[in-house]
Design a protein around this motif. Structure first.
Motif, PDB file in Angstrom:
ATOM      1  N   MET A 128      39.931  57.735 -23.555  1.00 50.93           N
ATOM      2  CA  MET A 128      38.947  57.963 -24.600  1.00 50.93           C
ATOM      3  C   MET A 128      39.532  57.584 -25.957  1.00 50.93           C
ATOM      4  N   LEU A 129      38.657  57.122 -26.844  1.00 54.27           N
ATOM      5  CA  LEU A 129      39.070  56.686 -28.161  1.00 54.27           C
ATOM      6  C   LEU A 129      38.168  57.344 -29.203  1.00 54.27           C
ATOM      7  N   ILE A 130      38.793  58.029 -30.173  1.00 51.16           N
ATOM      8  CA  ILE A 130      38.041  58.698 -31.231  1.00 51.16           C
ATOM      9  C   ILE A 130      37.702  57.671 -32.311  1.00 51.16           C
ATOM     10  N   VAL A 131      36.405  57.600 -32.681  1.00 52.55           N
ATOM     11  CA  VAL A 131      35.948  56.618 -33.660  1.00 52.55           C
ATOM     12  C   VAL A 131      35.133  57.341 -34.736  1.00 52.55           C
ATOM     13  N   ASP A 132      34.554  56.559 -35.628  1.00 52.28           N
ATOM     14  CA  ASP A 132      33.752  57.089 -36.723  1.00 52.28           C
ATOM     15  C   ASP A 132      32.460  57.683 -36.184  1.00 52.28           C
ATOM     16  N   THR A 133      31.843  58.590 -36.975  1.00 54.08           N
ATOM     17  CA  THR A 133      30.590  59.223 -36.557  1.00 54.08           C
ATOM     18  C   THR A 133      29.383  58.323 -36.777  1.00 54.08           C
ATOM     19  N   ASP A 134      29.508  57.285 -37.572  1.00 57.44           N
ATOM     20  CA  ASP A 134      28.405  56.358 -37.814  1.00 57.44           C
ATOM     21  C   ASP A 134      28.321  55.391 -36.636  1.00 57.44           C
ATOM     22  N   VAL A 135      27.329  55.598 -35.776  1.00 59.70           N
ATOM     23  CA  VAL A 135      27.236  54.813 -34.548  1.00 59.70           C
ATOM     24  C   VAL A 135      26.925  53.352 -34.842  1.00 59.70           C
ATOM     25  N   VAL A 136      26.163  53.089 -35.878  1.00 64.59           N
ATOM     26  CA  VAL A 136      25.833  51.700 -36.202  1.00 64.59           C
ATOM     27  C   VAL A 136      27.073  50.950 -36.673  1.00 64.59           C
ATOM     28  N   ARG A 137      27.874  51.589 -37.494  1.00 63.71           N
ATOM     29  CA  ARG A 137      29.098  50.955 -37.975  1.00 63.71           C
ATOM     30  C   ARG A 137      30.075  50.712 -36.823  1.00 63.71           C
ATOM     31  N   VAL A 138      30.182  51.693 -35.924  1.00 59.90           N
ATOM     32  CA  VAL A 138      31.086  51.527 -34.776  1.00 59.90           C
ATOM     33  C   VAL A 138      30.615  50.381 -33.885  1.00 59.90           C
ATOM     34  N   GLU A 139      29.295  50.272 -33.679  1.00 61.11           N
ATOM     35  CA  GLU A 139      28.777  49.203 -32.831  1.00 61.11           C
ATOM     36  C   GLU A 139      29.052  47.832 -33.453  1.00 61.11           C
ATOM     37  N   ARG A 140      28.915  47.738 -34.748  1.00 61.90           N
ATOM     38  CA  ARG A 140      29.189  46.460 -35.406  1.00 61.90           C
ATOM     39  C   ARG A 140      30.669  46.099 -35.321  1.00 61.90           C
ATOM     40  N   PRO A 181      32.650  60.003 -31.076  1.00 56.40           N
ATOM     41  CA  PRO A 181      32.682  60.295 -32.514  1.00 56.40           C
ATOM     42  C   PRO A 181      33.703  61.378 -32.820  1.00 56.40           C
ATOM     43  N   GLU A 182      34.219  61.345 -34.029  1.00 59.79           N
ATOM     44  CA  GLU A 182      35.277  62.276 -34.403  1.00 59.79           C
ATOM     45  C   GLU A 182      34.815  63.724 -34.442  1.00 59.79           C
ATOM     46  N   GLU A 183      33.512  63.964 -34.482  1.00 55.75           N
ATOM     47  CA  GLU A 183      33.007  65.334 -34.503  1.00 55.75           C
ATOM     48  C   GLU A 183      32.900  65.948 -33.110  1.00 55.75           C
ATOM     49  N   ILE A 184      33.207  65.178 -32.068  1.00 58.06           N
ATOM     50  CA  ILE A 184      33.119  65.654 -30.682  1.00 58.06           C
ATOM     51  C   ILE A 184      34.494  65.596 -30.060  1.00 58.06           C
ATOM     52  N   SER A 203      22.236  60.440 -34.151  1.00 59.34           N
ATOM     53  CA  SER A 203      23.269  61.449 -34.431  1.00 59.34           C
ATOM     54  C   SER A 203      23.073  62.086 -35.798  1.00 59.34           C
ATOM     55  N   GLY A 204      21.821  62.323 -36.170  1.00 55.76           N
ATOM     56  CA  GLY A 204      21.515  62.976 -37.427  1.00 55.76           C
ATOM     57  C   GLY A 204      21.551  62.080 -38.639  1.00 55.76           C
ATOM     58  N   ARG A 205      21.764  60.775 -38.482  1.00 56.65           N
ATOM     59  CA  ARG A 205      21.832  59.839 -39.606  1.00 56.65           C
ATOM     60  C   ARG A 205      20.719  58.810 -39.505  1.00 56.65           C
ATOM     61  N   THR A 206      20.154  58.469 -40.655  1.00 54.96           N
ATOM     62  CA  THR A 206      19.076  57.490 -40.706  1.00 54.96           C
ATOM     63  C   THR A 206      19.622  56.086 -40.483  1.00 54.96           C
ATOM     64  N   THR A 207      18.978  55.350 -39.575  1.00 56.91           N
ATOM     65  CA  THR A 207      19.399  53.986 -39.270  1.00 56.91           C
ATOM     66  C   THR A 207      18.340  52.962 -39.647  1.00 56.91           C
ATOM     67  N   GLY A 208      17.322  53.375 -40.383  1.00 61.57           N
ATOM     68  CA  GLY A 208      16.303  52.431 -40.833  1.00 61.57           C
ATOM     69  C   GLY A 208      14.932  52.755 -40.273  1.00 61.57           C
ATOM     70  N   LYS A 209      13.985  51.859 -40.550  1.00 62.68           N
ATOM     71  CA  LYS A 209      12.610  52.006 -40.106  1.00 62.68           C
ATOM     72  C   LYS A 209      12.381  51.221 -38.817  1.00 62.68           C
ATOM     73  N   ALA A 210      11.499  51.765 -37.974  1.00 64.19           N
ATOM     74  CA  ALA A 210      11.090  51.056 -36.773  1.00 64.19           C
ATOM     75  C   ALA A 210       9.951  50.099 -37.125  1.00 64.19           C
TER      76      ALA A 210
END
Length: 311
Positions: A1-13, A68-71, A246-253
């Motif tokens: 397992m690897l601990i990463v940032d909580t921003d899933v969009v940033r991690v995916e990029r 994510p680092e919060e888990i 994860s509780g953060r806004t990622t834009g409009k659908a």
């Protein structure tokens, strides 16, 4: 397992750009599907729905789960909840303590520990609560039921504690609390009011970066493919959907196919029709009856049993 940032969009990029490296060999990590969806307990009873991203090393071919680092790994609670529990356990508190604390009498029977020390500095004397069947106080003044204990505790807090000057703050607790309330009270902004009345539902993004909501289809950020997201919307306008991960806004659908513009459970409030006038002035009749009743004097002599007040 690897601990990463909580921003899933940033991690995916970063993962797609090859910026994440393998902790074993240092080679770049590549996307490798997703892990099993799981529900994590957050602070104050909140629930987080997480589907961890999986990756595979391009060098040693070992797979890694990106958390994510919060888990924490192999835990159902967030790091904040676990840290708070460790602090409580270090202080000797928690729901598993069964024995009385030192200085509150011996024995391990069903009695509850006394909540107050003896009478010192305006505090009440020690109250005891036993497992007796009767309620209230016994003949020797002891508390025999939890309801009576709570009632007396409330009376002490409101009568003594709230009005006694605190040794550190120099103010009674009730005055300090009332002084902390801003005058006038702050009013919520229109954006906060709108947020309070929005509805939300959870959906899993498909491989083609789309989600469906009551027959409608929407396009979302391709980085969210395979993830469980929250759709926040106005129930009377399904053309504008906000996507949160994860509780953060990622834009409009972006609406792709819209056949329903309102939520099926949303019904507009229709004001009730005004009642037809009856022609009876109820308040006037009530006022006349009250005036007539109070206008009559009281003959106190007639209240006597003997005949002295009779004419």
């Amino acid at each position: 397992m690897l601990i990463v940032d909580t921003d899933v969009v940033r991690v995916e990029r970063r993962l797609r750009a090859g910026e994440l490296t393998c902790p074993s060999c240092g080679a770049a990590l590549a996307p490798w599907g997703h892990g099993r969806p799981r529900e994590i307990r957050g602070d104050l009873g909140s629930r987080l729905f997480v589907r961890p991203r999986r990756s595979r090393c391009t060098g040693c071919r070992v797979t890694h789960v990106l958390l994510p680092e919060e888990i924490w790994p192999r835990r159902m609670d967030t790091a904040e909840v676990i840290g708070a529990g460790l602090e409580i356990a270090a202080l000797g508190m928690g729901h598993r303590r069964r024995r009385r604390p030192p200085g509150h009498g011996g024995g391990d029977g069903p009695r509850l520990a006394a909540p107050f020390p003896p009478q010192v500095g305006g505090r009440p004397s020690a109250l005891h609560c036993c497992s007796g069947r009767s309620r209230g106080r016994s003949g020797d003044g002891q508390i025999e039921h939890l309801t009576e204990l709570n009632r007396l505790f409330t009376a002490w807090v409101e009568t003594v504690y709230h009005r006694t000057v605190h040794s550190e703050t120099g103010q009674p607790p009730i005055e300090r609390w009332l002084g902390s309330i801003p005058r006038p009270l702050p009013l919520p902004s229109p954006a906060d009011l709108r947020e309070a009345f929005l509805w939300s539902e959870f959906r899993t993004v498909t491989k083609t970066a789309t989600v469906s909501l009551h027959g409608n289809s929407y396009e979302v950020d391709p980085m969210l493919s395979g993830m469980r997201v929250e759709l926040v919307f106005d129930p009377f306008d399904l053309t504008e959907i906000e996507v949160r991960a994860s509780g953060r806004t990622t834009g409009k659908a972006v609406p792709h196919r819209v056949g329903r513009h309102t939520h099926p459970k949303a019904s507009p409030e229709t004001p009730a029709e005004p009642a037809l006038p009856t022609g009876i002035d109820y308040l006037k009749i009530l006022d006349e009856t009250h005036t007539a009743n109070t206008a009559k004097g009281i003959n106190y002599s007639s209240l006597l049993d003997d005949g002295r007040g009779r004419q």
